[in-house]
Design an enzyme around this catalytic site. Structure first.
Site, mmCIF file in Angstrom:
data_model
loop_
_atom_site.group_PDB
_atom_site.id
_atom_site.type_symbol
_atom_site.label_atom_id
_atom_site.label_comp_id
_atom_site.label_asym_id
_atom_site.label_seq_id
_atom_site.Cartn_x
_atom_site.Cartn_y
_atom_site.Cartn_z
ATOM 1 N N ARG A 179 32.080 40.030 43.458
ATOM 2 C CA ARG A 179 31.309 41.202 43.828
ATOM 3 C C ARG A 179 31.176 41.252 45.336
ATOM 4 O O ARG A 179 31.023 40.221 45.990
ATOM 5 C CB ARG A 179 29.912 41.133 43.217
ATOM 6 C CG ARG A 179 29.933 41.358 41.731
ATOM 7 C CD ARG A 179 28.549 41.257 41.104
ATOM 8 N NE ARG A 179 28.717 41.038 39.666
ATOM 9 C CZ ARG A 179 28.984 39.843 39.142
ATOM 10 N NH1 ARG A 179 29.044 38.766 39.892
ATOM 11 N NH2 ARG A 179 29.166 39.742 37.845
ATOM 12 N N SER A 233 30.654 29.941 43.914
ATOM 13 C CA SER A 233 30.010 29.235 42.807
ATOM 14 C C SER A 233 30.872 28.132 42.224
ATOM 15 O O SER A 233 31.206 28.149 41.033
ATOM 16 C CB SER A 233 29.631 30.240 41.731
ATOM 17 O OG SER A 233 28.987 31.329 42.326
ATOM 18 N N ASP A 274 25.842 30.126 43.809
ATOM 19 C CA ASP A 274 25.153 31.228 43.116
ATOM 20 C C ASP A 274 23.738 30.856 42.661
ATOM 21 O O ASP A 274 22.836 31.691 42.676
ATOM 22 C CB ASP A 274 25.980 31.777 41.945
ATOM 23 C CG ASP A 274 26.423 30.709 40.947
ATOM 24 O OD1 ASP A 274 26.189 29.512 41.209
ATOM 25 O OD2 ASP A 274 27.012 31.080 39.918
HETATM 26 P P1 ADP Z 1 30.582 34.872 36.941
HETATM 27 O O1 ADP Z 1 29.794 35.280 38.126
HETATM 28 O O2 ADP Z 1 30.314 33.493 36.506
HETATM 29 O O3 ADP Z 1 32.022 35.221 36.983
HETATM 30 P P2 ADP Z 1 29.248 36.918 35.389
HETATM 31 O O4 ADP Z 1 27.830 36.643 35.635
HETATM 32 O O5 ADP Z 1 29.841 38.174 35.890
HETATM 33 O O6 ADP Z 1 30.127 35.668 35.697
HETATM 34 O O7 ADP Z 1 29.486 36.885 33.816
HETATM 35 C C1 ADP Z 1 30.750 37.086 33.301
HETATM 36 C C2 ADP Z 1 30.832 36.349 32.013
HETATM 37 O O8 ADP Z 1 29.811 36.800 31.134
HETATM 38 C C3 ADP Z 1 32.131 36.592 31.294
HETATM 39 O O9 ADP Z 1 33.051 35.574 31.604
HETATM 40 C C4 ADP Z 1 31.739 36.545 29.839
HETATM 41 O O10 ADP Z 1 31.924 35.257 29.338
HETATM 42 C C5 ADP Z 1 30.279 36.835 29.807
HETATM 43 N N1 ADP Z 1 30.060 38.176 29.273
HETATM 44 C C6 ADP Z 1 30.260 39.352 29.885
HETATM 45 N N2 ADP Z 1 29.995 40.372 29.056
HETATM 46 C C7 ADP Z 1 29.621 39.835 27.882
HETATM 47 C C8 ADP Z 1 29.235 40.351 26.612
HETATM 48 N N3 ADP Z 1 29.173 41.654 26.368
HETATM 49 N N4 ADP Z 1 28.906 39.478 25.653
HETATM 50 C C9 ADP Z 1 28.973 38.169 25.876
HETATM 51 N N5 ADP Z 1 29.342 37.618 27.030
HETATM 52 C C10 ADP Z 1 29.657 38.430 28.028
HETATM 53 MG MG MG Z 2 28.145 34.979 39.183
#
Ligand code: ADP
Ligand code: MG
Length: 415
Positions: A31, A100, A153
């Site tokens: 992001r 992270s 993070d």
């Molecule tokens: P990061 O910052 O660790 O990449 P995010 O906080 O954006 O992750 O979360 C993304 C993760 O959340 C995805 O890899 C997925 O496993 C989980 N996720 C996203 N949407 C859903 C959903 N609708 N149901 C369950 N898990 C989800």
């Molecule tokens: Mg994250």
């Protein structure tokens, strides 16, 4: 399992002003974010963010390709900066970098990567200063921006959480991976031999995803998943809990049920053999299916795994597997939070009456309702009614990004 200690020099005051950027590299997406800080009164005046998914090939390619991709996306985002954002006269744009992954932090704006997790594997980045990598990529893009803070993070979420709620004592991430951080009195940290911060408080990045113990309920599915992963033997707790892995555990269980009990008929559906084809969001959609004939389960089995014409009984079994895997993960995550509260002495009834707030960030917690409800119920079960009535889990949406921008401001070169 405390691996990295991180002190953030002074709490974030609320007087920071101006335009700051953040870049949050998590796992699945990254992001980019800009915030206009208005100082004591204004706080966060305005914020904008954009999310870009990371092409899978960049996670295992070269360092330069990955950072160039990120820098290019950031440059594009900066180019779209509207007139309601104001950089103070004569200033360079400043950025907080939320990275992270486990880092050995050498100063507020530098740190070397200890190891990749969550599906990333780029050998040359290990041991390199990730801020230097990012800064060179920004230069190659011709983007005039200075990285003034490197944060994890969990630290970003904690900082962002405390900025708008003084009662935040810990931050937990439940997304692609999992981790936590909490605020500790510096004199309670025997490993710390450096200077003590003025406030007496320090932040501990637990890197709890790497926790392992013979008490963890590892099944043959977990063991096989770990052995075939990019980081065998590491991040065991994370592999039981987080979004990257839950769907994959379900796939492994379904495959075994097919092999041994012909769950989907006599032939093994070929797609069911493909690692990581069943993602946690698919699992979550099946798990939350409330239609009488489990229509969504049927549709996902068909679309994702190429399995057609399943009976209601089979669909029910699939939901049961999702239920077991999700609830096991959620209960283990709750146990981790309980451990932190216990360490902080916030698990004792009647001792004091202040609120205990946990800042939470991550797509798993945010979107997987049965997971988050199970986590909360388990925590209540462990803490008892009295204590849990003063414990709050607050979803800090984009908390890690905003926190990074705040920390960038707090460590601005112009202060
Ligand atoms: P990061 O910052 O660790 O990449 P995010 O906080 O954006 O992750 O979360 C993304 C993760 O959340 C995805 O890899 C997925 O496993 C989980 N996720 C996203 N949407 C859903 C959903 N609708 N149901 C369950 N898990 C989800
Ligand atoms: Mg994250």
């Amino acid at each position: 399992f405390l691996k990295v200690y991180w002190s953030y020099g002074g709490h974030i005051g609320r007087q920071e002003k101006g335009l700051f950027y953040a870049l949050d590299l998590g796992g699945t997406n990254f992001r980019v974010l800009r915030v206009q800080l208005g100082g004591k009164e204004g706080r966060v005046v305005k914020q904008e963010c954009d999310e870009i998914s990371i092409p899978a090939h960049l996670m295992t390619g070269t360092s330069q390709e990955l950072f160039d991709f990120i820098a290019a996306a950031l440059a594009k985002f900066v180019a779209s900066e509207g007139e309601d954002f104001h950089l103070l006269e004569g200033r360079q744009r400043e950025l907080g970098f939320t990275f992270s992954f486990p880092v050995k932090q050498s100063s507020i704006a530098s740190g070397t990567l200890i190891k990749w997790t969550k599906g990333f594997s780029i050998d040359e980045t290990v041991g390199a200063d990730v801020v230097a990598e990012l800064s060179s990529a920004l230069d190659r893009q011709g983007l005039d921006m200075k990285v003034t803070a490197l944060v994890n993070d969990t630290i970003g979420t904690l900082a962002g959480g405390r900025y708008d709620d003084n009662d935040v004592v810990a931050a937990v991430i439940l997304g692609t991976g999992t981790n936590a951080a909490y605020v500790e009195r510096a004199n309670a940290i025997p490993k710390w031999h450096g200077l003590l911060p003025k406030s007496g408080d320090m932040v501990i990045n637990m890197e709890w995803g790497n926790f392992r113990s013979s008490h963890l309920p590892l099944t043959e599915f977990d063991q096989a998943l770990d052995a075939e992963s990019l980081n065998p033997g590491e991040q065991i707790y994370e592999k039981l809990i987080s979004g990257m892995y839950l769907g994959e555990i379900v796939r492994r269980v379904l495959l075994k049920m097919t092999e041994e009990a012909s769950l989907f008929g006599d032939d093994i559906p070929p797609k069911l053999k493909i690692p990581f084809i069943l993602r946690t969001p698919h699992m979550s959609m099946m798990h939350h299916d409330t239609s009488p004939d489990l229509r969504t389960v049927g549709a996902k089995l068909k679309d994702v795994l190429g399995i057609q014409g399943t009976s209601l009984k089979t669909r029910r079994l699939v939901v049961d597997v999702c239920d077991i895997v999700a609830k096991r993960g959620a209960r283990l995550a709750a146990a981790g939070i309980h451990g932190v509260l216990k360490k902080l002495g916030r698990d004792i009834p009647g001792s004091d009456k202040h609120r205990t707030v946990i800042a939470m960030d991550g797509g798993l917690y945010e979107h997987y309702t049965i997971f988050s409800e199970t986590l909360e119920n388990t925590l209540r079960e462990m803490l008892g009614e009295e204590v849990s009535s003063s414990v709050v889990i607050k979803l800090a949406n984009d908390g890690s990004g905003i926190g990074a921008a705040l920390l960038a401001a707090a460590h601005s070169q112009y202060l």
